[in-house]
Design a protein around this motif. Structure first.
Motif, mmCIF file in Angstrom:
data_model
loop_
_atom_site.group_PDB
_atom_site.id
_atom_site.type_symbol
_atom_site.label_atom_id
_atom_site.label_comp_id
_atom_site.label_asym_id
_atom_site.label_seq_id
_atom_site.Cartn_x
_atom_site.Cartn_y
_atom_site.Cartn_z
ATOM 1 N N LYS A 1 -4.531 -24.887 -7.338
ATOM 2 C CA LYS A 1 -5.219 -26.142 -7.959
ATOM 3 C C LYS A 1 -6.667 -25.987 -7.966
ATOM 4 O O LYS A 1 -7.499 -26.742 -8.418
ATOM 5 C CB LYS A 1 -4.707 -27.507 -7.507
ATOM 6 N N SER A 2 -7.028 -24.964 -7.459
ATOM 7 C CA SER A 2 -8.530 -24.581 -7.319
ATOM 8 C C SER A 2 -9.454 -25.497 -6.520
ATOM 9 O O SER A 2 -10.384 -25.801 -7.073
ATOM 10 C CB SER A 2 -9.338 -24.114 -8.613
ATOM 11 N N ARG A 3 -8.632 -26.122 -5.528
ATOM 12 C CA ARG A 3 -9.374 -27.042 -4.664
ATOM 13 C C ARG A 3 -10.301 -26.278 -3.437
ATOM 14 O O ARG A 3 -9.631 -25.280 -3.211
ATOM 15 C CB ARG A 3 -8.513 -28.052 -4.135
ATOM 16 N N PRO A 4 -11.413 -26.567 -3.019
ATOM 17 C CA PRO A 4 -12.050 -26.122 -1.939
ATOM 18 C C PRO A 4 -11.039 -25.796 -0.838
ATOM 19 O O PRO A 4 -10.031 -26.671 -0.727
ATOM 20 C CB PRO A 4 -13.073 -27.191 -1.579
ATOM 21 N N PRO A 5 -11.131 -24.610 -0.133
ATOM 22 C CA PRO A 5 -12.113 -23.776 -0.265
ATOM 23 C C PRO A 5 -11.652 -22.824 -1.381
ATOM 24 O O PRO A 5 -12.293 -21.615 -1.431
ATOM 25 C CB PRO A 5 -12.035 -23.067 1.113
ATOM 26 N N ARG B 1 0.837 -1.090 0.108
ATOM 27 C CA ARG B 1 0.144 -0.036 0.062
ATOM 28 C C ARG B 1 1.010 1.241 -0.116
ATOM 29 O O ARG B 1 0.587 2.169 -0.956
ATOM 30 C CB ARG B 1 -1.184 0.058 1.285
ATOM 31 N N GLU B 2 1.712 1.375 0.958
ATOM 32 C CA GLU B 2 2.673 2.390 1.132
ATOM 33 C C GLU B 2 3.526 2.679 -0.448
ATOM 34 O O GLU B 2 3.913 3.610 -0.739
ATOM 35 C CB GLU B 2 3.840 2.169 2.097
ATOM 36 N N CYS B 3 3.928 1.799 -0.952
ATOM 37 C CA CYS B 3 4.557 1.668 -2.210
ATOM 38 C C CYS B 3 3.587 2.079 -3.529
ATOM 39 O O CYS B 3 4.003 2.033 -4.814
ATOM 40 C CB CYS B 3 5.560 0.456 -2.656
ATOM 41 N N ARG B 4 2.307 2.059 -2.922
ATOM 42 C CA ARG B 4 1.415 2.452 -4.153
ATOM 43 C C ARG B 4 1.141 1.361 -5.268
ATOM 44 O O ARG B 4 0.959 1.744 -6.320
ATOM 45 C CB ARG B 4 1.524 3.922 -4.727
ATOM 46 N N ILE B 5 1.406 0.020 -4.793
ATOM 47 C CA ILE B 5 1.323 -0.965 -5.850
ATOM 48 C C ILE B 5 -0.226 -1.678 -5.382
ATOM 49 O O ILE B 5 -0.433 -2.141 -4.516
ATOM 50 C CB ILE B 5 2.346 -2.110 -5.459
ATOM 51 N N ALA B 6 -1.003 -1.349 -6.586
ATOM 52 C CA ALA B 6 -2.513 -1.557 -6.446
ATOM 53 C C ALA B 6 -2.726 -3.060 -6.817
ATOM 54 O O ALA B 6 -3.943 -3.450 -6.691
ATOM 55 C CB ALA B 6 -3.047 -0.531 -7.057
ATOM 56 N N ASN B 7 -1.925 -3.840 -7.112
ATOM 57 C CA ASN B 7 -2.275 -5.240 -7.396
ATOM 58 C C ASN B 7 -2.968 -5.940 -6.246
ATOM 59 O O ASN B 7 -2.509 -5.810 -5.100
ATOM 60 C CB ASN B 7 -0.892 -6.103 -7.873
ATOM 61 N N ARG B 8 -3.844 -6.788 -6.701
ATOM 62 C CA ARG B 8 -4.563 -7.560 -5.591
ATOM 63 C C ARG B 8 -3.712 -8.576 -5.004
ATOM 64 O O ARG B 8 -3.119 -9.331 -5.649
ATOM 65 C CB ARG B 8 -5.811 -8.192 -6.191
ATOM 66 N N LEU B 9 -3.754 -8.416 -3.541
ATOM 67 C CA LEU B 9 -2.979 -9.527 -2.679
ATOM 68 C C LEU B 9 -3.906 -10.575 -2.227
ATOM 69 O O LEU B 9 -5.088 -10.094 -1.856
ATOM 70 C CB LEU B 9 -2.169 -8.696 -1.640
ATOM 71 N N HIS B 10 -3.725 -11.947 -2.258
ATOM 72 C CA HIS B 10 -4.053 -12.860 -1.738
ATOM 73 C C HIS B 10 -2.951 -13.704 -0.782
ATOM 74 O O HIS B 10 -1.943 -13.865 -1.176
ATOM 75 C CB HIS B 10 -4.575 -13.808 -2.909
ATOM 76 N N PHE B 11 -3.551 -14.184 0.344
ATOM 77 C CA PHE B 11 -2.764 -14.778 1.168
ATOM 78 C C PHE B 11 -3.317 -16.162 1.716
ATOM 79 O O PHE B 11 -4.347 -16.311 1.774
ATOM 80 C CB PHE B 11 -2.971 -14.128 2.471
ATOM 81 N N VAL B 12 -2.251 -17.057 1.678
ATOM 82 C CA VAL B 12 -2.330 -18.424 2.559
ATOM 83 C C VAL B 12 -1.300 -18.514 3.419
ATOM 84 O O VAL B 12 -0.208 -17.896 3.280
ATOM 85 C CB VAL B 12 -2.474 -19.375 1.221
ATOM 86 N N HIS B 13 -1.540 -19.177 4.380
ATOM 87 C CA HIS B 13 -0.630 -19.450 5.652
ATOM 88 C C HIS B 13 -0.126 -20.810 5.726
ATOM 89 O O HIS B 13 0.623 -21.175 6.706
ATOM 90 C CB HIS B 13 -1.526 -19.090 6.611
ATOM 91 N N ASP B 14 -0.112 -21.701 4.583
ATOM 92 C CA ASP B 14 0.829 -22.837 4.742
ATOM 93 C C ASP B 14 0.786 -23.381 3.361
ATOM 94 O O ASP B 14 0.236 -23.260 2.570
ATOM 95 C CB ASP B 14 0.234 -24.080 5.665
ATOM 96 N N GLY B 15 1.777 -24.342 3.019
ATOM 97 C CA GLY B 15 2.090 -24.944 1.846
ATOM 98 C C GLY B 15 0.895 -25.715 1.312
ATOM 99 O O GLY B 15 0.702 -25.750 -0.134
ATOM 100 N N GLU B 16 0.181 -26.356 2.116
ATOM 101 C CA GLU B 16 -1.008 -27.307 1.736
ATOM 102 C C GLU B 16 -2.091 -26.323 1.105
ATOM 103 O O GLU B 16 -2.502 -26.519 0.050
ATOM 104 C CB GLU B 16 -1.529 -28.099 2.808
ATOM 105 N N ALA B 17 -2.314 -25.215 1.870
ATOM 106 C CA ALA B 17 -3.079 -24.136 1.120
ATOM 107 C C ALA B 17 -2.776 -23.369 -0.215
ATOM 108 O O ALA B 17 -3.606 -23.225 -0.839
ATOM 109 C CB ALA B 17 -3.434 -23.288 2.488
ATOM 110 N N LEU B 18 -1.414 -23.300 -0.140
ATOM 111 C CA LEU B 18 -0.897 -22.672 -1.381
ATOM 112 C C LEU B 18 -1.228 -23.551 -2.678
ATOM 113 O O LEU B 18 -1.750 -23.259 -3.586
ATOM 114 C CB LEU B 18 0.628 -22.686 -1.197
ATOM 115 N N LEU B 19 -0.851 -24.909 -2.365
ATOM 116 C CA LEU B 19 -1.418 -25.698 -3.528
ATOM 117 C C LEU B 19 -2.821 -26.015 -3.896
ATOM 118 O O LEU B 19 -3.314 -26.028 -4.910
ATOM 119 C CB LEU B 19 -0.622 -27.062 -3.356
ATOM 120 N N ASP B 20 -3.767 -26.063 -2.560
ATOM 121 C CA ASP B 20 -5.118 -26.128 -2.718
ATOM 122 C C ASP B 20 -5.571 -24.790 -3.658
ATOM 123 O O ASP B 20 -6.400 -25.179 -4.525
ATOM 124 C CB ASP B 20 -5.794 -25.989 -1.592
ATOM 125 N N TYR B 21 -5.030 -23.637 -3.305
ATOM 126 C CA TYR B 21 -5.324 -22.333 -3.997
ATOM 127 C C TYR B 21 -4.988 -22.567 -5.448
ATOM 128 O O TYR B 21 -5.929 -22.161 -6.291
ATOM 129 C CB TYR B 21 -4.667 -21.259 -3.587
#
Length: 151
Positions: free
Chosen positions: A48-52, A26-46
């Motif tokens: 591979k478009s697996r639930p959720p 935000r401070e660097c005025r980079i307006a790209n959308r940010l998405h967060f996951v908090h572990d490697g399993e969630a990263l791969l689920d994201y």
């Protein structure tokens, strides 16, 4: 130069680091959308478009991944290996952003196909500089693959 509008997926288990990273963008005025996951399993689920994460509107395929190495369930090294072994995902640039500066982690990450390795700065002002440089390089200068393009 026009900043590319790509979604950025940040995989980091440290909530404070995630908050500071969001603020730095935000401070660097980079307006790209940010998405967060908090572990490697969630990263791969994201990815591979697996639930959720199976709603493509809410969880679009990222154009850039910022990946911490030390996460629960599946660490960044394992996740990186799977991403780069998957023909549908390997073209997505992955930047390691981690507290580690161990030579072994740097070498192994590049062996696994990471695009860049950055050690997280200890200060917020240092993080601002890293995010500014990262934004300039990955979003202004380099050509990124377009979504749906085969690598």
């Amino acid at each position: 130069m026009k900043t590319k509008i790509v979604d950025i997926l940040i995989a980091d288990d440290d909530q404070d680091d995630c908050l500071m990273t969001r603020e730095a963008f935000r401070e660097c005025r980079i307006a790209n959308r940010l998405h967060f996951v908090h572990d490697g399993e969630a990263l791969l689920d994201y990815l591979k478009s697996r639930p959720p994460y199976n709603d493509e509107q809410r969880f679009p395929m990222p154009g850039l991944i910022l990946l911490d190495l030390n996460m629960p369930l599946k660490d960044g090294r394992e996740a990186l290996m799977e991403i780069k072994a998957d023909a549908a995902l390997r073209a997505i640039p992955v930047v390691i952003l981690t507290t580690s500066s161990a030579e072994e982690d740097v070498l192994r990450s590049y062996d696994l196909g990471v695009n860049s390795f950055i050690t997280k700065p200890v200060s917020y002002s240092g993080l601002i500089e890293v995010i500014r440089a990262l934004g300039r390089y990955w979003l202004d200068i380099v050509e990124l693959p377009h979504e749906g393009t085969d690598a």
